[in-house]
Write an enzyme that holds these catalytic residues in place. Structure first.
Site, PDB file in Angstrom:
ATOM      1  N   HIS A   1       2.708   9.613  -3.322  1.00  5.42           N
ATOM      2  CA  HIS A   1       3.089   8.111  -3.262  1.00  5.42           C
ATOM      3  C   HIS A   1       1.981   7.166  -3.654  1.00  5.42           C
ATOM      4  O   HIS A   1       2.407   5.983  -4.167  1.00  5.42           O
ATOM      5  CB  HIS A   1       3.535   7.854  -2.010  1.00  5.42           C
TER       6      HIS A   1
ATOM      7  N   HIS B   1      -6.048   4.079  -0.866  1.00  3.76           N
ATOM      8  CA  HIS B   1      -6.113   3.756   0.575  1.00  3.76           C
ATOM      9  C   HIS B   1      -6.176   5.208   1.362  1.00  3.76           C
ATOM     10  O   HIS B   1      -6.726   5.250   2.452  1.00  3.76           O
ATOM     11  CB  HIS B   1      -5.299   2.837   1.113  1.00  3.76           C
ATOM     12  N   HIS B   2      -5.974   6.470   0.637  1.00  3.49           N
ATOM     13  CA  HIS B   2      -6.085   7.525   1.546  1.00  3.49           C
ATOM     14  C   HIS B   2      -7.267   8.161   0.831  1.00  3.49           C
ATOM     15  O   HIS B   2      -7.467   9.612   1.155  1.00  3.49           O
ATOM     16  CB  HIS B   2      -4.810   8.573   1.151  1.00  3.49           C
TER      17      HIS B   2
ATOM     18  N   HIS C   1       0.762  -1.260  -0.005  1.00  2.00           N
ATOM     19  CA  HIS C   1       0.068  -0.065   0.007  1.00  2.00           C
ATOM     20  C   HIS C   1       0.809   1.385  -0.135  1.00  2.00           C
ATOM     21  O   HIS C   1       0.442   2.237  -0.477  1.00  2.00           O
ATOM     22  CB  HIS C   1      -0.946  -0.089   1.151  1.00  2.00           C
ATOM     23  N   ASP C   2       2.061   1.094   0.672  1.00  2.00           N
ATOM     24  CA  ASP C   2       2.790   2.321   0.604  1.00  2.00           C
ATOM     25  C   ASP C   2       3.973   2.251  -0.336  1.00  2.00           C
ATOM     26  O   ASP C   2       5.196   2.946   0.042  1.00  2.00           O
ATOM     27  CB  ASP C   2       3.355   2.839   2.060  1.00  2.00           C
TER      28      ASP C   2
ATOM     29  N   ASP D   1      -4.757   1.053   8.151  1.00  2.00           N
ATOM     30  CA  ASP D   1      -3.624   1.957   8.057  1.00  2.00           C
ATOM     31  C   ASP D   1      -3.698   3.035   8.914  1.00  2.00           C
ATOM     32  O   ASP D   1      -2.639   3.450   9.750  1.00  2.00           O
ATOM     33  CB  ASP D   1      -3.639   2.489   6.606  1.00  2.00           C
TER      34      ASP D   1
ATOM     35  N   LYS E   1       6.210   5.186  -1.716  1.00  3.85           N
ATOM     36  CA  LYS E   1       7.142   6.008  -0.760  1.00  3.85           C
ATOM     37  C   LYS E   1       8.513   5.877  -1.129  1.00  3.85           C
ATOM     38  O   LYS E   1       9.390   6.550  -0.728  1.00  3.85           O
ATOM     39  CB  LYS E   1       6.986   5.620   0.615  1.00  3.85           C
TER      40      LYS E   1
END
Length: 341
Positions: free
Chosen positions: A226, A250-251, A197-198, A279, A201
């Site tokens: 990201h 997811h954000h 998910h990240d 998260d 980054k």
């Protein structure tokens, strides 16, 4: 010992009705599925539709002979297992069969013990091929899992104090999924692919991710990118569709105040809505260089009641209810994985 092909199928091609009926009775006692054709043309069509494990065929038949059919099958599948039957005076046909790659043949009149022995060899070959394919598939799947985990860990290299964040998020997400009745296969997929998910980054400088003070507007925009970078890194392979959806969305917030696209409600993929709660819960619990970590009850209070920065309107109401029911399970997951290196 009689050959027995459990879960193995056979295609039998013979134009003479009496011979066909006698052989069929013999074959039906040994194989779970037997298809029958009366000439090579029918046999070829059946092979293409049914993909049997073994083919047993006569050579001389009307419309299309057995060798012509065998040649067409081998062009379609060069590993096909074919047995040809031929009279003693047709040795030239047998030589042609051997040259094209058919190495199982029986001479007429057929002797049942020799038929049985030939079938047993073919069954063993089928099983050996299946076992090798199963091993190859297992190794491929293990490599797939390893690649995802390695890529996720590479993304964490810019953000080491995240600890076991990716593992915890996967476990929280799985707990939420199970509580709302998701099937095990989908739960397993989310556990694995949520680790990415990240991954975007990787494109964000470590000094920004670890900055003790407040980020500038420009720095915040870089951090928010990201999500888009993550989706680009993951790409468009069908096996990684879940990972891409999670990384990109997811954000996003249920009320439309999230990023990168300001999606709202069911516009946001459900897997991303699930990971969003997981998260945020872990981000609240985890101590970072720029913030202290909260205890479980405080983190839950912020998610369910809001604190001005995180609000319950950010999350799917149905998933929030699921979160409330299993929040102690999430607390246990955090405790189990908080200090594991």
């Amino acid at each position: 010992m009689n050959a027995r092909g459990e879960n193995i199928s056979l295609l039998y091609i013979e134009d003479e009705a009496i011979v066909r009926e006698n052989m069929l009775e013999f074959l039906n006692r040994r194989f779970d599925k037997v298809w029958v054709a009366e000439n090579g043309a029918e046999g070829l069509e059946t092979y293409r539709k049914k993909a049997p494990d073994i083919v047993l065929t006569d050579i001389r038949m009307p419309v299309m002979g057995g060798l012509e059919m065998a040649r067409a099958i081998l062009e379609f599948d060069d590993k096909a297992i074919i047995i040809v039957t031929s009279a003693h005076n047709e040795s030239n046909y047998l030589l042609e069969a051997i040259e094209m790659g058919v190495n199982n043949y029986l001479l007429k009149p057929l002797e049942w013990n020799k038929v049985d022995a030939t079938l047993q060899r073919c069954i063993e070959r089928v099983l050996k091929t299946r076992n090798a394919r199963d091993l190859e598939n297992l190794q491929t799947e293990e490599a797939f899992h390893y690649t995802i985990t390695s890529l996720a860990r590479a993304a964490e290299a810019n953000d080491e104090d995240n600890g076991n964040h990716i593992l915890r998020v996967g476990e929280y997400s799985a707990a939420i999924c199970r509580s709302i009745g998701f099937p095990k296969q989908l739960v397993d997929t989310i556990v694995l692919q949520s680790q990415l998910h990240d991954v975007g980054k990787i494109h964000v400088a470590p000094e920004i991710l670890k900055k003790p003070g407040k980020l500038t507007n420009e720095e915040m925009e870089l951090v928010r990118e990201h999500t888009v970078f993550g989706a680009r890194i993951i790409g468009s392979h069908p096996r990684l569709e879940t990972a891409k959806s999670i990384a990109l969305h997811h954000h996003e917030h249920w009320d439309g105040t999230g990023y990168p696209y300001g999606l709202a409600m069911i516009e946001i993929p459900v897997v991303a809505r699930i990971v969003a709660i997981a998260d945020v819960y872990d981000a609240l619990r985890n101590q970072r260089i720029y913030k202290t970590g909260f205890d479980h009850d405080t983190a839950c209070s912020i998610i369910l009641e809001g604190d001005g920065r995180t609000e319950p309107s950010h999350f799917d109401p149905f998933l929030l209810e699921a979160f409330k029911k299993i929040e102690r399970e999430l607390e246990a997951i955090y405790g189990r994985l908080a200090t594991v290196k």
